[in-house]
Design a protein around this motif. Structure first.
Motif, PDB file in Angstrom:
ATOM      1  N   LEU A   3       0.851  -1.188   0.000  1.00 53.48           N
ATOM      2  CA  LEU A   3       0.000   0.000   0.000  1.00 53.48           C
ATOM      3  C   LEU A   3       0.886   1.237   0.000  1.00 53.48           C
ATOM      4  N   SER A   6       0.836   7.804   2.140  1.00 50.64           N
ATOM      5  CA  SER A   6       0.595   9.188   1.745  1.00 50.64           C
ATOM      6  C   SER A   6       1.256  10.157   2.725  1.00 50.64           C
ATOM      7  N   ASP A  39       1.044   5.136  -8.766  1.00 54.30           N
ATOM      8  CA  ASP A  39       0.074   5.539  -7.751  1.00 54.30           C
ATOM      9  C   ASP A  39      -0.763   6.692  -8.280  1.00 54.30           C
ATOM     10  N   THR A  74      -4.868  11.850  -0.590  1.00 57.22           N
ATOM     11  CA  THR A  74      -5.207  10.426  -0.594  1.00 57.22           C
ATOM     12  C   THR A  74      -4.406   9.726  -1.688  1.00 57.22           C
ATOM     13  N   SER A  76      -3.505   6.170  -3.654  1.00 54.71           N
ATOM     14  CA  SER A  76      -4.159   4.884  -3.919  1.00 54.71           C
ATOM     15  C   SER A  76      -3.391   4.094  -4.961  1.00 54.71           C
ATOM     16  N   ASP A  77      -3.480   2.767  -4.858  1.00 55.16           N
ATOM     17  CA  ASP A  77      -2.946   1.865  -5.873  1.00 55.16           C
ATOM     18  C   ASP A  77      -3.794   0.591  -5.863  1.00 55.16           C
ATOM     19  N   GLY A  80      -5.120  -0.491  -2.320  1.00 52.42           N
ATOM     20  CA  GLY A  80      -6.051   0.304  -1.537  1.00 52.42           C
ATOM     21  C   GLY A  80      -5.623   1.761  -1.456  1.00 52.42           C
ATOM     22  N   ILE A  81      -6.044   2.433  -0.383  1.00 50.14           N
ATOM     23  CA  ILE A  81      -5.782   3.864  -0.238  1.00 50.14           C
ATOM     24  C   ILE A  81      -5.110   4.147   1.110  1.00 50.14           C
ATOM     25  N   ASN A  82      -4.430   5.290   1.169  1.00 50.57           N
ATOM     26  CA  ASN A  82      -3.842   5.783   2.402  1.00 50.57           C
ATOM     27  C   ASN A  82      -4.009   7.294   2.404  1.00 50.57           C
TER      28      ASN A  82
END
Length: 211
Positions: A3, A6, A39, A74, A76-77, A80-82
């Motif tokens: 993940l 960020s 990303d 935010t 994401s890849d 998921g997201i962070n």
């Protein structure tokens, strides 16, 4: 697969709202399938400005109004997201203003200041500086005034006592990141009337004394 993490830095998180704020993307990329580290970043700058990017280039933004803004990035890849959140303060140019009560009277005169400068409702740090200058016109040889009730030159709402007559100029200087502003007003202090009587000569009858 990993993940993304960020993160961003604001070059200067306190500044003038007319200036541009710079956001530096310092996120750690994640890895998709096939070791792809592509990303996607969603920026929300807190004033309704929302946009997507797919690179790490710095972002620049100018706010239309002063205030405190919450900025969100935010990342994401495939996994998921962070989300990372930070705040900034877009300050207004200072405008000094105050109300004094009263603006004239007899010594000793107690004058209270009500500070209405715009920085009091703004985010970020500011500095107030009060001073008093005699303009002359008094009956006594020298002006006399003091701060009272534990207030001082940097108080928001200072209180003064003017002990001798004359005209005084009260000055307020307000400073913050965006500059400074100065305002003046005057106070007129009058001397209470006094009566001086000469000692009459001794006598033993009713007398009328006229000064």
């Amino acid at each position: 697969y990993t993940l993304p993490e960020s993160r961003f830095d604001i070059v200067d998180d306190t500044g003038c709202f007319q200036d541009s704020f710079i956001f530096v993307n310092q996120s750690t990329p994640g890895f998709n399938n096939n070791c792809d580290s592509t990303d996607f970043f969603l920026w929300n700058l807190g004033d309704g400005t929302i946009f997507n990017t797919s690179d790490f280039s710095p972002q620049s933004h100018q706010y239309a109004n002063p205030g405190e803004y919450i900025v969100t990035l935010t990342a994401s890849d495939f996994c998921g997201i962070n989300v990372y959140v930070d705040t900034l303060c877009a300050q207004d140019t200072p405008i000094a203003s105050f109300i004094q009560t009263p603006d004239s009277g007899c010594a000793p005169l107690f004058v209270d200041m009500t500070n209405t400068s715009n920085v009091l409702t703004d985010c970020g740090d500011y500095l107030m500086t009060w001073s008093v200058r005699s303009l002359g016109g008094g009956c006594n040889p020298g002006p006399s005034w003091v701060f009272r009730d534990s207030t001082n030159t940097n108080s928001i709402d200072p209180r003064f006592t003017f002990n001798t007559s004359g005209r005084y100029e009260i000055e307020l200087i307000v400073m913050n990141t965006c500059g400074m502003d100065t305002i003046y007003d005057t106070v007129t202090v009058q001397e209470p009337p006094g009566v001086t009587l000469q000692q009459p000569t001794d006598f033993c009858d009713t007398a009328l004394y006229s000064p």
